[in-house]
Write a protein that holds these residues in place. Structure first.
Motif, short mmCIF file in Angstrom:
data_model
loop_
_atom_site.label_atom_id
_atom_site.label_comp_id
_atom_site.label_asym_id
_atom_site.label_seq_id
_atom_site.Cartn_x
_atom_site.Cartn_y
_atom_site.Cartn_z
N ARG A 124 -7.98 -32.31 25.34
CA ARG A 124 -8.90 -31.74 26.27
C ARG A 124 -9.41 -32.84 27.28
O ARG A 124 -9.85 -33.79 26.63
CB ARG A 124 -9.76 -30.92 25.67
CG ARG A 124 -10.92 -30.37 26.57
CD ARG A 124 -12.00 -29.46 25.61
NE ARG A 124 -12.95 -28.73 26.35
CZ ARG A 124 -14.11 -29.03 26.91
NH1 ARG A 124 -14.56 -30.31 26.35
NH2 ARG A 124 -14.89 -28.54 27.38
N VAL A 153 -7.42 -33.56 39.30
CA VAL A 153 -6.93 -32.07 38.55
C VAL A 153 -5.42 -32.07 38.67
O VAL A 153 -4.73 -31.22 37.75
CB VAL A 153 -7.69 -31.20 39.28
CG1 VAL A 153 -7.51 -29.62 38.74
CG2 VAL A 153 -9.12 -31.46 39.04
N ARG A 157 -2.93 -31.36 35.57
CA ARG A 157 -1.93 -29.87 35.36
C ARG A 157 -0.44 -30.51 35.42
O ARG A 157 0.23 -29.86 34.48
CB ARG A 157 -2.07 -29.20 36.27
CG ARG A 157 -3.51 -28.49 36.34
CD ARG A 157 -3.24 -26.96 36.92
NE ARG A 157 -4.04 -25.98 36.28
CZ ARG A 157 -5.48 -25.89 37.19
NH1 ARG A 157 -5.72 -26.33 37.99
NH2 ARG A 157 -6.49 -25.11 36.71
N PHE A 164 -9.29 -28.26 30.23
CA PHE A 164 -10.21 -29.42 30.96
C PHE A 164 -11.33 -28.83 31.50
O PHE A 164 -11.30 -27.67 31.88
CB PHE A 164 -9.26 -30.30 32.29
CG PHE A 164 -8.91 -29.43 33.12
CD1 PHE A 164 -9.71 -29.12 34.33
CD2 PHE A 164 -7.33 -29.30 33.27
CE1 PHE A 164 -9.27 -28.56 35.41
CE2 PHE A 164 -7.04 -28.37 34.41
CZ PHE A 164 -7.85 -28.13 35.24
N SER A 165 -12.45 -29.65 31.35
CA SER A 165 -13.78 -29.34 31.95
C SER A 165 -13.92 -29.93 33.19
O SER A 165 -13.69 -31.22 33.30
CB SER A 165 -14.95 -29.48 30.97
OG SER A 165 -16.12 -29.16 31.51
N LEU A 166 -14.90 -29.37 34.35
CA LEU A 166 -15.28 -30.24 35.30
C LEU A 166 -16.57 -30.21 35.24
O LEU A 166 -17.36 -29.22 35.31
CB LEU A 166 -14.83 -29.42 36.75
CG LEU A 166 -13.24 -29.24 36.74
CD1 LEU A 166 -12.87 -28.78 38.22
CD2 LEU A 166 -12.38 -30.56 36.65
N PRO A 192 -10.39 -24.44 36.49
CA PRO A 192 -10.40 -25.10 35.30
C PRO A 192 -10.70 -23.79 34.23
O PRO A 192 -11.10 -22.93 34.73
CB PRO A 192 -11.69 -25.94 35.55
CG PRO A 192 -12.59 -25.25 36.41
CD PRO A 192 -11.71 -24.73 37.32
N ASP A 193 -10.93 -24.22 33.02
CA ASP A 193 -10.99 -23.36 31.95
C ASP A 193 -12.61 -23.60 31.40
O ASP A 193 -13.01 -22.58 30.67
CB ASP A 193 -10.08 -23.15 30.81
CG ASP A 193 -9.93 -24.69 30.01
OD1 ASP A 193 -10.85 -25.43 30.40
OD2 ASP A 193 -9.01 -24.99 29.23
#
Length: 384
Positions: A124, A153, A157, A164-166, A192-193
């Motif tokens: 992550r 980003v 991917r 991943f967090s932004l 993102p998730d």
């Protein structure tokens, strides 16, 4: 060897502070070490020595989460991240299903780097974008630009890093004329998730703090802060995110497991300069400066900088504050309901009736008043 034994028998969460940065951001008051060349081998060796000194073997693990924060952990590079994680594996029991998060800045993210980090065990990323406005990024002293953030980003991917967090910062000074809605739209477009948002604060010992003291810079007003926070709440929820904690949004099933451990009050081990830890009874923190931490560990001495045992009042305050931070909510008693009904009528909380009792859950408007609400309920509970 001077050792200090942690009282809690088992930790399942580790935070490792990596202090290295290419440059100090204008708002940053964290413990960092600006280095052109990062001494990753020495750092990994010192982390290993700290584990020995604190005798972590046997009372840490199986690890459920590992978080490399900073600073800029991605400055360790391909070899450094692997070396640090290997150092931890030599000392602690490791759960291969654990969440392993690496904070990374866009300029360090390439397809090759992410593939190597994944092979080392990182699953992550927390990517520090902060804004998609190049003027704002320059003002923040960030090294990357908006195009670089988007490329990072895409590289993550392409390398197979789906989790991943932004990070974004809101409530920047009015004079920057930052388009917050556009920044949010670009985050949503990158899909993102997880997203983390932080309101800009002025800390005294930072470039921003000095600009503010000289009258060269002014904080955004409360109205702007509230407007941008609520705008993010609405836009991200409309895009399918759950606003599950004051500053954090996640797709279903994608909450940050490490930070969620903090908010639940779980024990965690802190390693590295300035790292904080909690054993269930006390909080401890390490010596702040990198050089002093490294020097102390080199003498086989525990690098503890301070320690605080939780009193009854501390526990009440932390329980209330942490409970109100997330949508898991705070368990409340019948004697408190009349007081909390007023908050519900004001739109600050909702009272959820669940199988295990009633819980107070803050609304977005309530989170804007979290400190005041928590202080009020803490005073009420402490007086009983």
């Amino acid at each position: 060897m001077n050792t200090r034994h942690d009282r809690r028998a088992r930790y399942q969460h580790v935070y490792l502070h990596v202090p290295f940065c290419a440059r100090r951001c204008s708002y940053c008051d964290f413990a960092i070490a600006v280095r052109r060349e990062v001494p990753w081998q020495q750092f990994a060796q010192t982390v290993s020595r700290e584990c020995d000194i604190r005798q972590v073997r046997g009372h840490v693990g199986p690890l459920r989460t590992v978080y490399l924060g900073g600073g800029t952990p991605s400055r360790l590079g391909i070899s450094g991240v692997a070396a640090v994680l290997d150092a931890l594996r030599r000392h602690v029991e490791w759960d291969e299903a654990s969440e392993v998060t690496l904070e990374a800045n866009p300029e360090d993210i390439t397809v090759d780097a992410v593939r190597a980090w994944r092979e080392a065990g990182v699953n992550r990323l927390s990517i520090g974008i902060q804004s998609f406005d190049d003027l704002v990024l320059s003002w923040m002293h960030r090294v990357h630009d908006a195009a670089g953030a988007r490329r990072a980003v895409e590289a993550a991917r392409e390398a197979g890093m789906d989790a991943f967090s932004l990070d974004l910062i809101f409530a920047t000074p009015d004079r920057l004329a930052r388009n917050w809605e556009q920044d949010l739209a670009q985050v949503v477009a990158l899909a993102p998730d997880h997203v983390s948002l932080y309101g800009l604060t002025v800390e005294p010992h930072t470039p921003l703090g000095r600009w503010h003291a000289r009258g060269q810079e002014h904080e955004a007003g409360e109205e702007r802060y509230e407007r941008e926070f609520l705008q993010a709440h609405e836009m991200l929820r409309a895009a399918g995110f759950e606003h599950y904690e004051v500053s954090n949004f996640a797709r279903p099933g994608k909450r940050a497991r490490h930070n969620s451990a903090y908010w639940s009050g779980a024990p965690y081990l802190g390693l590295g300069p300035s790292a904080h830890g909690f054993d269930g009874d006390a909080r401890r923190w390490n010596i702040e400066a990198f050089a002093a931490w490294e020097r102390t560990v080199g003498t086989l001495t525990d690098p503890v900088g301070g320690e605080e045992f939780l009193t009854r009042e501390n526990r009440i305050a932390e329980g209330v504050y942490l409970g109100l931070r997330t949508t898991d909510g705070l368990p409340v008693e019948e004697v408190e309901l009349s007081r909390l009904m007023l908050w519900q009528e004001a739109g600050w909380i909702r009272l959820d009736h669940r199988s295990d009792g009633v819980r107070a859950v803050c609304t977005a408007h309530g989170w804007l008043r979290l400190d005041a609400l928590a202080a009020d309920l803490t005073a009420f509970r402490s007086a009983r």
